[in-house]
Structure formats: structure tokens, C-alpha cells
Scaffold this motif. Sequence first.
Motif, short mmCIF file in Angstrom:
data_model
loop_
_atom_site.label_atom_id
_atom_site.label_comp_id
_atom_site.label_asym_id
_atom_site.label_seq_id
_atom_site.Cartn_x
_atom_site.Cartn_y
_atom_site.Cartn_z
N GLU A 248 25.67 28.10 -44.14
CA GLU A 248 25.96 28.91 -42.95
C GLU A 248 26.42 30.30 -43.37
O GLU A 248 26.05 31.30 -42.74
N GLY A 249 27.21 30.37 -44.43
CA GLY A 249 27.67 31.67 -44.90
C GLY A 249 26.55 32.53 -45.44
O GLY A 249 26.52 33.74 -45.20
N ALA A 250 25.59 31.90 -46.13
CA ALA A 250 24.49 32.66 -46.74
C ALA A 250 23.45 33.08 -45.71
O ALA A 250 22.85 34.16 -45.83
N THR A 251 23.21 32.22 -44.72
CA THR A 251 22.10 32.48 -43.79
C THR A 251 22.54 32.99 -42.42
O THR A 251 21.73 33.50 -41.67
N GLU A 252 23.85 32.80 -42.09
CA GLU A 252 24.38 33.17 -40.78
C GLU A 252 23.68 32.41 -39.65
O GLU A 252 23.59 32.89 -38.52
N ALA B 128 24.77 32.44 -53.28
CA ALA B 128 23.68 31.99 -52.41
C ALA B 128 23.19 33.12 -51.53
O ALA B 128 23.98 33.94 -51.06
N THR B 129 21.88 33.18 -51.33
CA THR B 129 21.27 34.19 -50.46
C THR B 129 20.23 33.52 -49.57
O THR B 129 19.59 32.53 -49.97
N ARG B 130 20.08 34.06 -48.39
CA ARG B 130 19.08 33.54 -47.45
C ARG B 130 17.67 33.81 -47.97
O ARG B 130 17.39 34.88 -48.51
N ILE B 131 16.78 32.85 -47.78
CA ILE B 131 15.39 33.03 -48.18
C ILE B 131 14.47 32.47 -47.10
O ILE B 131 14.89 31.70 -46.23
N ASP B 132 13.22 32.89 -47.16
CA ASP B 132 12.16 32.31 -46.33
C ASP B 132 11.27 31.48 -47.25
O ASP B 132 10.70 31.99 -48.22
N LEU B 133 11.16 30.20 -46.96
CA LEU B 133 10.32 29.33 -47.77
C LEU B 133 8.85 29.61 -47.52
O LEU B 133 8.44 29.99 -46.41
N SER B 134 8.04 29.42 -48.55
CA SER B 134 6.60 29.54 -48.39
C SER B 134 6.08 28.38 -47.54
O SER B 134 6.80 27.38 -47.33
N GLU B 135 4.86 28.49 -47.07
CA GLU B 135 4.28 27.39 -46.28
C GLU B 135 4.22 26.11 -47.11
O GLU B 135 4.47 25.02 -46.60
N GLU B 136 3.90 26.26 -48.39
CA GLU B 136 3.85 25.09 -49.28
C GLU B 136 5.22 24.44 -49.39
O GLU B 136 5.35 23.21 -49.31
N GLY C 184 16.49 17.03 -37.56
CA GLY C 184 15.52 16.46 -36.63
C GLY C 184 14.10 16.90 -36.87
O GLY C 184 13.36 17.20 -35.93
N GLY C 185 13.67 16.91 -38.13
CA GLY C 185 12.29 17.26 -38.44
C GLY C 185 11.98 18.74 -38.39
O GLY C 185 10.81 19.13 -38.40
N GLU C 186 13.02 19.58 -38.38
CA GLU C 186 12.83 21.03 -38.35
C GLU C 186 13.69 21.66 -39.45
O GLU C 186 14.86 21.30 -39.63
N ILE C 187 13.11 22.60 -40.19
CA ILE C 187 13.88 23.36 -41.17
C ILE C 187 14.62 24.46 -40.43
O ILE C 187 14.00 25.36 -39.87
N VAL C 188 15.95 24.39 -40.41
CA VAL C 188 16.73 25.34 -39.62
C VAL C 188 17.29 26.48 -40.48
O VAL C 188 17.70 27.51 -39.94
N ALA C 189 17.33 26.30 -41.80
CA ALA C 189 17.85 27.35 -42.68
C ALA C 189 17.46 27.02 -44.12
O ALA C 189 17.22 25.86 -44.46
N ALA C 190 17.40 28.06 -44.95
CA ALA C 190 17.12 27.86 -46.37
C ALA C 190 17.82 28.94 -47.18
O ALA C 190 17.96 30.08 -46.73
N MET C 191 18.27 28.57 -48.36
CA MET C 191 18.95 29.53 -49.23
C MET C 191 18.54 29.29 -50.68
O MET C 191 18.12 28.19 -51.05
#
Length: 290
Positions: free
Chosen positions: A271-275, A220-228, A194-201
Motif C-alpha cells: 500500500e505504501g509503494a503503490t498508494e 519497494a516501488t510501484r510497477i506495471d506488470l507485463s501481459e505475460e 478475487g481473481g484480479e491483480i489490484v497492485a504490484a511492486m
Amino acid sequence: MRIAVFSRGPGLYSTRRIVESARTRGHEVTVVDHSLCSPYADGGKSSILYNGQALEAPEVAIPRIGANITTRGVALIRQLDVMGVPHVLSADALLLARDKMSCLQRLTQAGIGVPRTVLCFSTHEVRKVAKRLGPFPVVVKLLESTHGVGVALAHNLYQLERLAESFLQLQDRVLIQEFIRESKGRDQRAFVVGGEIVAAMERRATAGEFRANIHRGATATRIDLSEEEQALVLRVASVIGVEVAGVDLIPSMRGPLVMEVNASPGLEGIEGATEVDIAGKIIQYAESKV
């Protein structure tokens, strides 16, 4: 609320998680095998026949359309539109995302970076265009593929011709794409609801493998995406028109490139990577559609 999850596999992780989340929130949920669904029109009446019997219309639908049944899935979603049943996947977006070249064409039209890609219809054409993609290896893809199936690496012209010939026996078109060496078997998946990034790996391919698919043994590991990267992912989702999607990016010397948009992404790996309770996010979004 009555929710229908259109899925061929009630035992699949993604389907089970969506059902569990819906029931946890107090909804009545039914899994419907869309391979048994037939759109039905009769004058001013429209319905869906499920295994030949009229299906009670849900209040909202969550289509999970398999890659090998896209045409039927599109017809089903359009029938939901006719019946006035809200859902979380548009038919046009599904068609666009499933056709890899059409998807890349739309992204290119919007000025979004993608790997250099050529659509070919014959082995002769493949032979002629290969040099435009740079030195070998190059990637060979079926137009519709999933989990890394129908994706191969050609290290020379002979391999390229043989792979293209094999793929062209399955489909009438084949994609030839540049190989992004600097990615070193890594890519990123961002999950949009719905127009929102809820998780990234970030996914990393196993040794000797170039495909960073969880089904191919990638980690796979959880990451935080850059603003770009966040802005890019949201723009991609908007351009393709997907509401619930996985957007795959690959790092390159030219910045992040969009590899693929998945309109029916699996939940297990991310879901497993990011919880993150992504299934719950999907249910919340479905609730907002009613």
C-alpha cells in the motif's frame, strides 16, 4: 454487515487497515484472536468458542492466519465452512501455500516455472543433491518461513551442511534452491484479490542482502506488470486456489519464475509503494461473498 477479522494482532498495520476500511463502508467489524478460537460440534450444532464462550457467527469472515498457527487456522476456516459462514481464504489453499514444497510441486504440475528446488531430510542428502542446483551459492530454506526468516545463502559445501543441520533441528525437512544471480536482489510482488491483480511492486534488497523482504530493509516501488506476468500471476492464484494473495516472481534468464505464494500477505509495504487502497479491495470482495 457483521464482519469478523481473525487476527492475532489488532494493532498490526494490515489488521487496522482492514478494520478501518470496513467501518468506513458502514460495517460492524470485530477483530477475533484466532489463537483463542476452538471449533465446537454438538450433534447438528456447530459453533466457534472464543476464549471458552460461544462466538456470534459473523456474516462474513476475513482470516489473517499467522505463519506459526497454521494448523489452528485451518481448523477454524473449516469450522466456518461447517457453519456456512463465507470467507476469503480456503483451508486447502492456506495449507498448500504455507508448505513451500507442496506449493512448488503443484505449480510444476501445472507447467509453471519455478526455481530448481530439492526437498531434503538429512545433511547427507543435502550433500548429495547440492551439485544438481548449479554452482554455489545456493539458497537454504525452512519449509515454512515468513519475512525472510528461515532463509539463508550457502556459499560453499561447508556452509550448506551447517545451515541444513541447523534448520533440520527445527523441522524435519529443508529446501535447497538455486540462487538466481541475474535477479540482483530484485523480485516482484503482485497482490491478487478475487481473481484480479489490484497492485504490484518491485522490491530491491539492501546492499549485501539477497532477500528482497520489506522487513529486511528492502525498498519497494510501484510497477506495471507485463501481459505475460499478469497472466502468470492469475494462473498461479487459480492453481493454488488463493482468493486474497501475494504472488512473488523473480526475474531470471528463463523468464519470470514463481518464488512463493503468500496466502495471508501484509498490506503495509505494497500500500505504501503503490498508494492503492488494498484493504478497501478486500472489503469489497468480502461483501461480494455474502
